[in-house]
Enzyme design. Structure first.
Site, PDB file in Angstrom:
ATOM      1  N   SER A  35       0.805  -1.225   0.000  1.00 18.50           N
ATOM      2  CA  SER A  35       0.000   0.000   0.000  1.00 18.50           C
ATOM      3  C   SER A  35       0.834   1.270   0.000  1.00 18.50           C
ATOM      4  O   SER A  35       0.325   2.339  -0.332  1.00 18.50           O
ATOM      5  CB  SER A  35      -0.940   0.021   1.207  1.00 18.50           C
ATOM      6  OG  SER A  35      -0.212  -0.030   2.426  1.00 18.50           O
ATOM      7  N   ASP A 325      -3.858   8.225   7.564  1.00 24.18           N
ATOM      8  CA  ASP A 325      -4.673   7.331   8.378  1.00 24.18           C
ATOM      9  C   ASP A 325      -3.754   6.642   9.382  1.00 24.18           C
ATOM     10  O   ASP A 325      -2.589   7.002   9.496  1.00 24.18           O
ATOM     11  CB  ASP A 325      -5.493   6.348   7.521  1.00 24.18           C
ATOM     12  CG  ASP A 325      -4.636   5.348   6.739  1.00 24.18           C
ATOM     13  OD1 ASP A 325      -3.441   5.176   7.073  1.00 24.18           O
ATOM     14  OD2 ASP A 325      -5.155   4.738   5.784  1.00 24.18           O
ATOM     15  N   HIS A 328      -0.775   4.956   7.217  1.00 25.04           N
ATOM     16  CA  HIS A 328      -0.166   5.487   5.991  1.00 25.04           C
ATOM     17  C   HIS A 328       0.143   6.981   6.099  1.00 25.04           C
ATOM     18  O   HIS A 328      -0.648   7.737   6.671  1.00 25.04           O
ATOM     19  CB  HIS A 328      -1.107   5.263   4.804  1.00 25.04           C
ATOM     20  CG  HIS A 328      -1.460   3.828   4.591  1.00 25.04           C
ATOM     21  ND1 HIS A 328      -2.641   3.282   5.043  1.00 25.04           N
ATOM     22  CD2 HIS A 328      -0.777   2.817   3.989  1.00 25.04           C
ATOM     23  CE1 HIS A 328      -2.679   1.993   4.721  1.00 25.04           C
ATOM     24  NE2 HIS A 328      -1.562   1.689   4.086  1.00 25.04           N
TER      25      HIS A 328
END
Length: 350
Positions: A35, A325, A328
């Site tokens: 990610s 978040d 991340h």
């Protein structure tokens, strides 16, 4: 014998691609990982690990939620732009792009994946070996589009960005029992390094020569790990940070070994630990304000679907935050990290 003509529009696309390739020191950015660099591949597979909804992407050009786990662009996007290529690296599985788009950059990464195949199984995402299979398919399509010789040159001269590893520990080893029953943490690190070596040799055999191989950041300082740190609540989890330092040392030794053994290869070990530690502990030096919690929701545990557009607690200015978040970084942090590494990359790869 029949004579085949290219339409003016197709010819224009090919010529534009060739001019772009010729004008850049690096003709394309090719991305593998999780990610930290997934630009939207998970939108097109059956998984809960997605970020194609608001408020993700709210600071991306056009305010679009592209599937990037960020409020805007990723470090790989900034690196592409820094090399004079396009400002975003498109996701390989996104049907709105085609081989003309991918000729100057492509992303095979999948949020939630890891070196370990069992890590990808946790959320049903793309395992690393499958990312390599997509790369092979891409090579075939590129050869059909530009011809074998020109395609081979792009493959040889491109910069390969690899960013992966955190999920193997936080999503797999320390969350599920299977790997802990098989391996000590030291043995598991060795297991992951062996997989990393096989992967790097695989893409080397497929033509990759210039690589930016990323380690892992101080994962104990992620907001989610701070809030679940029972030993010292809301402080960085020291054991996870120590593990990151240890694992990065093993990866660095692997890079040294491969640079010595593989003819023509040049791997830069992009260790994010120190720069991220600096940002987290001294955010004001980087124009940031808050590093202990994230922008989205309470900033303590939300990511993915928990970070939804209806959460009234989400911050109004993500540029004040280190993290978007609970897992991340923000676009601003991604840019800082990309700029930090580009100072080295531009001298190594041109």
């Amino acid at each position: 014998m029949a004579t085949h003509y290219l339409s003016p529009s197709i010819l224009c696309i090919i010529l534009t691609t060739l001019v772009s390739i010729a004008g850049a020191k690096i003709p394309a950015i090719i991305v593998f990982g999780d990610s930290s660099v997934d630009s939207g591949n998970n939108n097109f597979i059956s998984t809960m690990a997605r970020a194609n909804f608001e408020p993700y992407g709210r600071d991306f050009p056009g305010g679009r939620a592209t599937g990037r786990f960020c409020n805007g662009r990723l470090s790989s996007d900034f690196t592409s732009e820094a090399y004079g290529l396009k400002p975003t690296v498109p996701a390989y599985l996104d049907p709105s792009y085609n081989i003309s788009d991918f000729a100057t950059g492509v992303c095979f990464a999948s949020a939630g994946t890891g070196y370990d195949n069992s890590t990808a199984d946790v959320l049903g995402v793309i395992p690393l070996w499958k990312e390599v299979e997509y790369f092979k398919e891409y090579q075939s399509n590129l050869s059909a589009y530009l011809g074998h010789r020109r395609a081979a040159k792009i493959i040889r001269e491109s910069l390969y960005i690899v960013s992966i590893g955190t999920n193997d520990f936080l999503e797999n080893y320390y969350t599920l029992p299977d790997r802990r029953s098989q391996f000590s943490i030291s043995q598991y690190q060795d297991f992951l390094v062996e997989i990393a070596e096989v992967f790097l040799k695989d893409i080397y055999r497929l033509g990759a020569r210039k690589m930016s191989f990323t380690g892992i950041s101080p994962m104990g300082c992620l907001p989610l790990e701070r809030v679940t740190n029972l030993d010292d609540p809301f402080s960085c989890a020291r054991s996870y940070n120590d593990l990151a330092v240890d694992f990065n040392g093993r990866l660095r030794r692997l890079v040294t070994k491969l640079n010595r053994e593989l003819t023509g290869i040049k791997i830069y070990f992009a260790n994010p630990y120190d720069i991220m530690w600096d940002i987290v502990t001294k955010p004001n030096l980087y124009g940031l304000e808050i590093s202990s919690s994230a922008c989205c929701g309470t900033g303590l545990f939300e990511m993915g679907f928990l970070c939804g557009q209806d959460n009234p607690l989400t911050c109004s200015d993500a540029n004040k935050f280190v993290f978007w978040d609970a897992f991340h970084p923000t676009e601003r942090t991604n840019q800082i990290v990309s700029d930090h590494f580009f100072k080295h990359l531009k001298n190594l790869f041109h």
